[in-house]
Design a protein around this motif. Structure first.
Motif, PDB file in Angstrom:
ATOM      1  N   LEU A 141       0.802  -1.224   0.000  1.00 21.26           N
ATOM      2  CA  LEU A 141       0.000   0.000   0.000  1.00 21.26           C
ATOM      3  C   LEU A 141       0.839   1.280   0.000  1.00 21.26           C
ATOM      4  O   LEU A 141       0.303   2.360  -0.220  1.00 21.26           O
ATOM      5  CB  LEU A 141      -0.928   0.007   1.221  1.00 21.26           C
ATOM      6  N   LYS A 142       2.120   1.185   0.240  1.00 20.28           N
ATOM      7  CA  LYS A 142       2.977   2.377   0.359  1.00 20.28           C
ATOM      8  C   LYS A 142       3.129   3.097  -0.985  1.00 20.28           C
ATOM      9  O   LYS A 142       2.919   2.518  -2.046  1.00 20.28           O
ATOM     10  CB  LYS A 142       4.359   1.984   0.868  1.00 20.28           C
ATOM     11  N   HIS A 143       3.501   4.360  -0.899  1.00 21.69           N
ATOM     12  CA  HIS A 143       3.874   5.157  -2.070  1.00 21.69           C
ATOM     13  C   HIS A 143       5.359   5.457  -1.936  1.00 21.69           C
ATOM     14  O   HIS A 143       5.785   6.104  -0.985  1.00 21.69           O
ATOM     15  CB  HIS A 143       3.062   6.447  -2.139  1.00 21.69           C
ATOM     16  N   ASP A 144       6.140   4.970  -2.869  1.00 23.27           N
ATOM     17  CA  ASP A 144       7.582   5.146  -2.853  1.00 23.27           C
ATOM     18  C   ASP A 144       7.929   6.355  -3.722  1.00 23.27           C
ATOM     19  O   ASP A 144       8.130   6.234  -4.921  1.00 23.27           O
ATOM     20  CB  ASP A 144       8.261   3.876  -3.374  1.00 23.27           C
ATOM     21  N   ASP A 145       7.956   7.525  -3.098  1.00 24.68           N
ATOM     22  CA  ASP A 145       8.204   8.784  -3.817  1.00 24.68           C
ATOM     23  C   ASP A 145       9.346   9.517  -3.117  1.00 24.68           C
ATOM     24  O   ASP A 145       9.164  10.102  -2.048  1.00 24.68           O
ATOM     25  CB  ASP A 145       6.940   9.634  -3.829  1.00 24.68           C
ATOM     26  N   GLN A 146      10.514   9.489  -3.717  1.00 26.57           N
ATOM     27  CA  GLN A 146      11.683  10.113  -3.101  1.00 26.57           C
ATOM     28  C   GLN A 146      11.569  11.630  -2.995  1.00 26.57           C
ATOM     29  O   GLN A 146      12.219  12.244  -2.150  1.00 26.57           O
ATOM     30  CB  GLN A 146      12.943   9.754  -3.885  1.00 26.57           C
ATOM     31  N   VAL A 159       9.232  13.492  -1.790  1.00 21.34           N
ATOM     32  CA  VAL A 159       8.564  14.035  -0.603  1.00 21.34           C
ATOM     33  C   VAL A 159       9.528  14.194   0.568  1.00 21.34           C
ATOM     34  O   VAL A 159       9.195  14.812   1.567  1.00 21.34           O
ATOM     35  CB  VAL A 159       7.341  13.193  -0.179  1.00 21.34           C
ATOM     36  N   PHE A 160      10.743  13.640   0.441  1.00 19.08           N
ATOM     37  CA  PHE A 160      11.774  13.778   1.475  1.00 19.08           C
ATOM     38  C   PHE A 160      12.875  14.699   0.955  1.00 19.08           C
ATOM     39  O   PHE A 160      13.518  14.387  -0.041  1.00 19.08           O
ATOM     40  CB  PHE A 160      12.355  12.413   1.854  1.00 19.08           C
ATOM     41  N   GLU A 161      13.050  15.838   1.616  1.00 21.37           N
ATOM     42  CA  GLU A 161      14.075  16.802   1.216  1.00 21.37           C
ATOM     43  C   GLU A 161      15.216  16.752   2.224  1.00 21.37           C
ATOM     44  O   GLU A 161      15.004  16.962   3.413  1.00 21.37           O
ATOM     45  CB  GLU A 161      13.501  18.215   1.176  1.00 21.37           C
ATOM     46  N   PHE A 162      16.420  16.494   1.737  1.00 17.26           N
ATOM     47  CA  PHE A 162      17.595  16.393   2.594  1.00 17.26           C
ATOM     48  C   PHE A 162      18.394  17.688   2.529  1.00 17.26           C
ATOM     49  O   PHE A 162      18.632  18.226   1.452  1.00 17.26           O
ATOM     50  CB  PHE A 162      18.485  15.231   2.146  1.00 17.26           C
ATOM     51  N   PRO A 180       4.609  15.874   2.121  1.00 10.94           N
ATOM     52  CA  PRO A 180       3.716  14.954   1.395  1.00 10.94           C
ATOM     53  C   PRO A 180       2.870  15.681   0.361  1.00 10.94           C
ATOM     54  O   PRO A 180       2.499  16.835   0.531  1.00 10.94           O
ATOM     55  CB  PRO A 180       2.853  14.360   2.502  1.00 10.94           C
ATOM     56  N   LYS A 181       2.577  14.977  -0.714  1.00 14.37           N
ATOM     57  CA  LYS A 181       1.730  15.521  -1.786  1.00 14.37           C
ATOM     58  C   LYS A 181       0.261  15.161  -1.567  1.00 14.37           C
ATOM     59  O   LYS A 181      -0.625  15.892  -1.981  1.00 14.37           O
ATOM     60  CB  LYS A 181       2.196  14.976  -3.138  1.00 14.37           C
ATOM     61  N   ARG A 182       0.047  14.001  -0.915  1.00 13.09           N
ATOM     62  CA  ARG A 182      -1.309  13.523  -0.625  1.00 13.09           C
ATOM     63  C   ARG A 182      -1.321  12.860   0.742  1.00 13.09           C
ATOM     64  O   ARG A 182      -0.283  12.637   1.335  1.00 13.09           O
ATOM     65  CB  ARG A 182      -1.763  12.502  -1.682  1.00 13.09           C
ATOM     66  N   ASP A 183      -2.496  12.518   1.226  1.00 11.05           N
ATOM     67  CA  ASP A 183      -2.652  11.858   2.520  1.00 11.05           C
ATOM     68  C   ASP A 183      -2.574  10.342   2.331  1.00 11.05           C
ATOM     69  O   ASP A 183      -3.593   9.649   2.336  1.00 11.05           O
ATOM     70  CB  ASP A 183      -3.980  12.269   3.155  1.00 11.05           C
ATOM     71  N   VAL A 184      -1.350   9.834   2.116  1.00 14.72           N
ATOM     72  CA  VAL A 184      -1.103   8.403   1.929  1.00 14.72           C
ATOM     73  C   VAL A 184       0.162   8.033   2.703  1.00 14.72           C
ATOM     74  O   VAL A 184       0.887   8.899   3.181  1.00 14.72           O
ATOM     75  CB  VAL A 184      -0.929   8.037   0.435  1.00 14.72           C
ATOM     76  N   LEU A 185       0.441   6.744   2.807  1.00 15.18           N
ATOM     77  CA  LEU A 185       1.658   6.276   3.450  1.00 15.18           C
ATOM     78  C   LEU A 185       2.810   6.380   2.457  1.00 15.18           C
ATOM     79  O   LEU A 185       2.796   5.746   1.403  1.00 15.18           O
ATOM     80  CB  LEU A 185       1.508   4.825   3.912  1.00 15.18           C
ATOM     81  N   LEU A 197      12.628   5.749   5.394  1.00 13.45           N
ATOM     82  CA  LEU A 197      11.838   6.854   5.940  1.00 13.45           C
ATOM     83  C   LEU A 197      10.385   6.619   5.587  1.00 13.45           C
ATOM     84  O   LEU A 197      10.041   6.267   4.463  1.00 13.45           O
ATOM     85  CB  LEU A 197      12.308   8.187   5.346  1.00 13.45           C
ATOM     86  N   LYS A 198       9.508   6.815   6.593  1.00 14.04           N
ATOM     87  CA  LYS A 198       8.074   6.698   6.321  1.00 14.04           C
ATOM     88  C   LYS A 198       7.314   7.632   7.211  1.00 14.04           C
ATOM     89  O   LYS A 198       7.793   8.102   8.209  1.00 14.04           O
ATOM     90  CB  LYS A 198       7.568   5.275   6.458  1.00 14.04           C
TER      91      LYS A 198
END
Length: 111
Positions: A30-35, A37-40, A86-91, A110-111
């Motif tokens: 169910l996860k969304h793997d979108d790099q 959304v994490f800013e380093f 996050p772009k949307r309300d998802v995991l 990271l989650k």
């Protein structure tokens, strides 16, 4: 040591049926793997070593004291600020790899 950070894509795993998967497997489906959304703050750098270990326990008269020098700030572990946008309300769940030149690398999730 020189270090760098890179994104590692999660592999897609197939499942037999909904009743045969664990909670972790369900989360990974169910996860969304979108790099993005994490800013380093930092994605590469150089550290003088060996790093001084961080202390998570209070020091006191019964514990051995560590001698400090004026160069200790050069040996402190690197702090990295990570912003989650996050772009949307998802995991969101993504894996990143720290590569260390002539050293041992490691992965963080990271989650």
């Amino acid at each position: 040591a020189k270090w760098s950070l890179s994104y590692v894509k999660f592999p897609q795993k197939s499942v037999i049926g909904a009743k045969t998967i664990t909670k972790l497997e369900r989360e990974n489906i169910l996860k969304h793997d979108d790099q993005d959304v994490f800013e380093f703050q930092l994605t590469q750098g150089t550290l003088t070593g060996p790093s001084i270990p961080l202390r998570w326990t209070p020091t006191g008269p019964a514990l051995p004291q560590v001698e400090r020098t004026s160069d200790d700030h050069l040996l402190m572990p690197q702090r990295i600020l990570i912003n989650f946008r996050p772009k949307r309300d998802v995991l969101y769940k993504s894996k990143f790899r720290f590569l260390v030149e002539d050293g041992i690398g490691f992965d963080v999730i990271l989650k």
